[in-house]
Design an enzyme around this catalytic site. Structure first.
Site, mmCIF file in Angstrom:
data_model
loop_
_atom_site.group_PDB
_atom_site.id
_atom_site.type_symbol
_atom_site.label_atom_id
_atom_site.label_comp_id
_atom_site.label_asym_id
_atom_site.label_seq_id
_atom_site.Cartn_x
_atom_site.Cartn_y
_atom_site.Cartn_z
ATOM 1 N N GLU A 64 -9.145 3.599 2.151
ATOM 2 C CA GLU A 64 -8.775 4.359 0.779
ATOM 3 C C GLU A 64 -7.877 2.785 0.449
ATOM 4 O O GLU A 64 -7.503 2.286 -0.762
ATOM 5 C CB GLU A 64 -8.345 4.850 0.350
ATOM 6 C CG GLU A 64 -7.181 5.344 0.808
ATOM 7 C CD GLU A 64 -6.269 5.231 2.296
ATOM 8 O OE1 GLU A 64 -6.000 4.688 2.472
ATOM 9 O OE2 GLU A 64 -7.566 5.525 3.203
ATOM 10 N N LYS B 131 0.595 -1.098 0.253
ATOM 11 C CA LYS B 131 0.042 -0.172 -0.002
ATOM 12 C C LYS B 131 0.713 1.312 -0.228
ATOM 13 O O LYS B 131 1.946 1.210 0.905
ATOM 14 C CB LYS B 131 -0.854 0.210 1.382
ATOM 15 C CG LYS B 131 -1.899 1.662 1.397
ATOM 16 C CD LYS B 131 -2.331 1.105 2.528
ATOM 17 C CE LYS B 131 -2.839 2.846 2.901
ATOM 18 N NZ LYS B 131 -3.426 2.785 4.274
ATOM 19 N N ASP C 172 -2.154 10.290 3.340
ATOM 20 C CA ASP C 172 -3.745 10.049 3.472
ATOM 21 C C ASP C 172 -4.890 10.828 4.454
ATOM 22 O O ASP C 172 -4.236 11.304 5.453
ATOM 23 C CB ASP C 172 -3.964 8.907 4.710
ATOM 24 C CG ASP C 172 -5.423 8.286 3.994
ATOM 25 O OD1 ASP C 172 -6.569 8.891 3.662
ATOM 26 O OD2 ASP C 172 -5.354 7.692 5.148
ATOM 27 N N LYS D 92 -10.204 12.879 8.058
ATOM 28 C CA LYS D 92 -9.934 12.642 9.105
ATOM 29 C C LYS D 92 -10.042 14.202 10.410
ATOM 30 O O LYS D 92 -10.101 14.738 10.246
ATOM 31 C CB LYS D 92 -8.217 12.500 8.732
ATOM 32 C CG LYS D 92 -7.747 10.585 8.599
ATOM 33 C CD LYS D 92 -6.439 10.239 8.145
ATOM 34 C CE LYS D 92 -6.153 9.220 8.022
ATOM 35 N NZ LYS D 92 -7.040 7.783 8.271
ATOM 36 N N ASP E 128 1.342 6.750 5.125
ATOM 37 C CA ASP E 128 0.678 5.704 4.890
ATOM 38 C C ASP E 128 0.936 4.433 4.053
ATOM 39 O O ASP E 128 0.266 4.226 3.413
ATOM 40 C CB ASP E 128 -0.416 6.297 4.259
ATOM 41 C CG ASP E 128 -1.442 5.512 5.047
ATOM 42 O OD1 ASP E 128 -1.488 4.090 5.530
ATOM 43 O OD2 ASP E 128 -3.228 6.244 4.365
ATOM 44 N N ASP F 281 -11.906 6.906 3.578
ATOM 45 C CA ASP F 281 -10.932 6.950 4.721
ATOM 46 C C ASP F 281 -10.586 4.853 3.963
ATOM 47 O O ASP F 281 -9.472 5.026 5.142
ATOM 48 C CB ASP F 281 -10.815 7.129 5.734
ATOM 49 C CG ASP F 281 -9.957 7.549 6.289
ATOM 50 O OD1 ASP F 281 -8.750 7.776 5.708
ATOM 51 O OD2 ASP F 281 -9.690 7.994 7.526
ATOM 52 N N ARG G 182 -7.368 -0.234 1.605
ATOM 53 C CA ARG G 182 -7.742 -2.029 0.673
ATOM 54 C C ARG G 182 -8.477 -1.547 -0.722
ATOM 55 O O ARG G 182 -8.623 -2.608 -1.271
ATOM 56 C CB ARG G 182 -8.823 -2.210 1.791
ATOM 57 C CG ARG G 182 -9.875 -1.536 2.016
ATOM 58 C CD ARG G 182 -11.040 -1.877 2.653
ATOM 59 N NE ARG G 182 -10.517 -1.363 3.792
ATOM 60 C CZ ARG G 182 -10.883 -1.343 5.303
ATOM 61 N NH1 ARG G 182 -12.587 -1.764 5.645
ATOM 62 N NH2 ARG G 182 -9.806 -1.253 6.313
#
Length: 515
Positions: A361, A277, A282, A289, A300, A359, A363
């Site tokens: 995201e 990933k 993010d 967030k 991230d 959020d 996956r």
């Protein structure tokens, strides 16, 4: 990077800025007493055998990672002795008292952190075999790491101020002409250098590391180490139907990328695919967030950094295994073009996903990369991601979770992680949690039940692994970024978690010991 050398020289006559030795808590008849560890006999002799008593007077207890400095005795060419705690002294066996590799790794790292500005240090820690040499070498290189790219203003002030990392470490007890000892140093250097490169990427501010910039770094490293590289930009991703990666990157001015790194060996019998990933920043997207959760989101992309580093390390080590690394890179931002909660994305696999929370995201980008990796029918796929806060709640900040579609493979990954000193724990994929992701609109939703959220994420990813392919998922959300103080060989900031586990898995696969 700190340079590693081997030497059979005695500590007193070695020219260095410091001599590092180990001390431990005694057991049995010496229980409660401080004991000078093997490797430091010549140093102890120079103190007339009273070094342990002197250190106790200075407050040393032998606790793991504890560092005590004292002036070197008369006749030494090094001015300082650095005593580092090893914890409890192990029981002796036929080979002597063998300290655990991770204990040595942490001790060497803790000592190296205190030697900022030193040009050379000699490490006289316990060495029974090549594995101890490798552990000490790794600990030194990882512990000496610092990220100063944005602090010197191009004037090299850190060096002038004596703040440069330890320049050279000589490992005493190591034999320069011993093939196993030399190989241990070479492995430690390759793994640590690439792990530190991953740390650099994680620590780089997101305004300087967007998906395109990350891809450029991967391209340069691939060219240097003979790795084939393919970069899919927005047009290629759209043409290929990578709806997950495109959907996550839709809100950013910096376009997404999918990077494929292919290392091949003419002697390989197995193919291992690694998927990372790579959300270079993010914000949460439209599902923004809350305040206090954005400041470290440059990390991230730690999963992609780990995969990148592991592939390059495997190439440097010449492992007899084919490895494909997939870096799913995007920036998750809110804007008029961003994916909205309620939107449906058509993934690379053809499945549709209802996005309930932007959020969640990671996956989505991983799903496309997992399906792409599956098309090559590898023997196994391992994905790595800072995926869920739920995993941090479950396992804390130093342990990552392992999920898999095969119990034996999950156990093998866990054993590999523990072997290299990366705390991990096997987690289940409860089938009853899958129903929570049922969508009235699409094939699946990107969110399910709140409780067990880390396991729900694993179940989502499983949907995008090709049939019959062994797969494991590492959720490194906790240990990927250290917000506290440094400890052992772990710095503040990006840690490079999972790099060593992935390299070890590659080694085991090459040896035919991983299925």
């Amino acid at each position: 990077m700190t340079a590693l050398t081997l030497s059979t020289a005695a500590a007193p006559g070695l020219r260095a800025d410091a001599i590092v030795i180990g001390v431990a808590k005694g057991t049995g008849s010496t229980s409660g007493d401080l004991v000078v560890a093997p490797g430091a006999e010549a140093v102890d002799k120079a103190y007339d055998g009273k070094l342990a008593g002197v250190l106790e007077t200075l407050g040393a207890s032998g606790a793991e990672g504890e560092v005590t400095k004292l002036p070197a005795p008369s006749g030494f060419k090094a001015p300082v002795v650095v005593a580092v705690g090893l914890g409890s002294q192990p029981e002796k066996d036929a080979n002597g008292a063998a300290f655990d590799a991770e204990v040595l790794r942490k001790a060497a790292g803790a000592a190296a952190r205190t030697l900022v500005g030193a040009k050379k240090a000699a490490f006289a820690l316990p060495v029974l075999d090549a594995s101890a040499i490798g552990a000490i070498g790794e600990g030194v290189l990882l512990g000496a790491y610092s990220f100063d790219a944005y602090k010197d203003n191009g004037k090299n002030e850190k060096a002038k101020n004596g703040k440069a990392p330890l320049a050279e470490a000589t490992l005493l007890g190591g034999k320069p002409r011993d093939k196993e000892h030399k190989a241990a140093v070479e492995r430690a250097t390759a793994v640590a250098e690439e792990l530190n490169r991953a740390r650099d990427l994680i620590n780089t501010p997101p305004n300087d590391l967007d998906p395109e910039a990350f891809a450029a770094v991967a391209q340069a490293a691939a060219k240097e180490h003979g790795i084939k590289v393919q970069v899919l930009d927005e047009k290629a991703l759209e043409k290929g139907g990578y709806g997950g990666i495109l959907g996550v990157g839709a809100g950013s001015a910096a376009g997404p990328r999918l990077v494929k790194l292919s290392y091949t060996s003419s002697k390989a019998k197995k193919h291992l695919a690694l998927v990372g990933k790579g959300i270079t920043y993010d914000s949460g997207g439209i599902s923004l967030k809350p305040a206090g959760h954005n400041e470290t989101m440059k990390c991230d992309m730690s999963g992609a950094a780990a995969v990148f580093a592991a592939v390059v390390a495997a190439a440097r080590l010449g492992l007899e295994v084919n490895i494909t690394g997939w870096l799913a890179l995007a920036e998750n931002m809110p804007s008029g073009s961003a994916t909205r909660p309620g939107d449906v994305l058509r993934m690379y696999s053809g499945k549709t996903v209802e996005v309930l929370n932007t959020d969640a995201e990671g996956r989505l980008v991983l799903a496309d990369a997992l399906w792409a990796a599956s098309q090559e029918k590898p023997d196994a796929i391992v994905d790595v991601a800072t995926l869920t806060g739920a995993m941090m709640l479950a396992l804390g900040s130093r342990t990552f979770g392992i999920m898999a579609n095969d119990d034996a493979f999950r156990s093998a990954v866990h054993e590999a992680a523990e072997e290299v000193g990366e705390p991990a724990w096997p987690m289940p994929l409860p089938e009853h949690l899958r129903k929570g992701m049922d969508s009235p609109t699409a094939d699946i939703a990107n969110m399910g039940e709140r409780m067990g959220g880390g396991l729900v994420a694993g179940l989502f990813l499983r949907e995008f692994v090709g049939e019959g392919i062994t797969w494991a998922h590492l959720d490194i959300a906790g240990p990927a970024f250290n917000e506290g103080g440094p400890f052992g060989y772990t710095p503040k900031g990006g840690t490079g978690t999972a790099v060593r586990t992935l390299v070890r898995l590659a080694e085991l696969t090459a040896a035919g010991d991983l299925g």
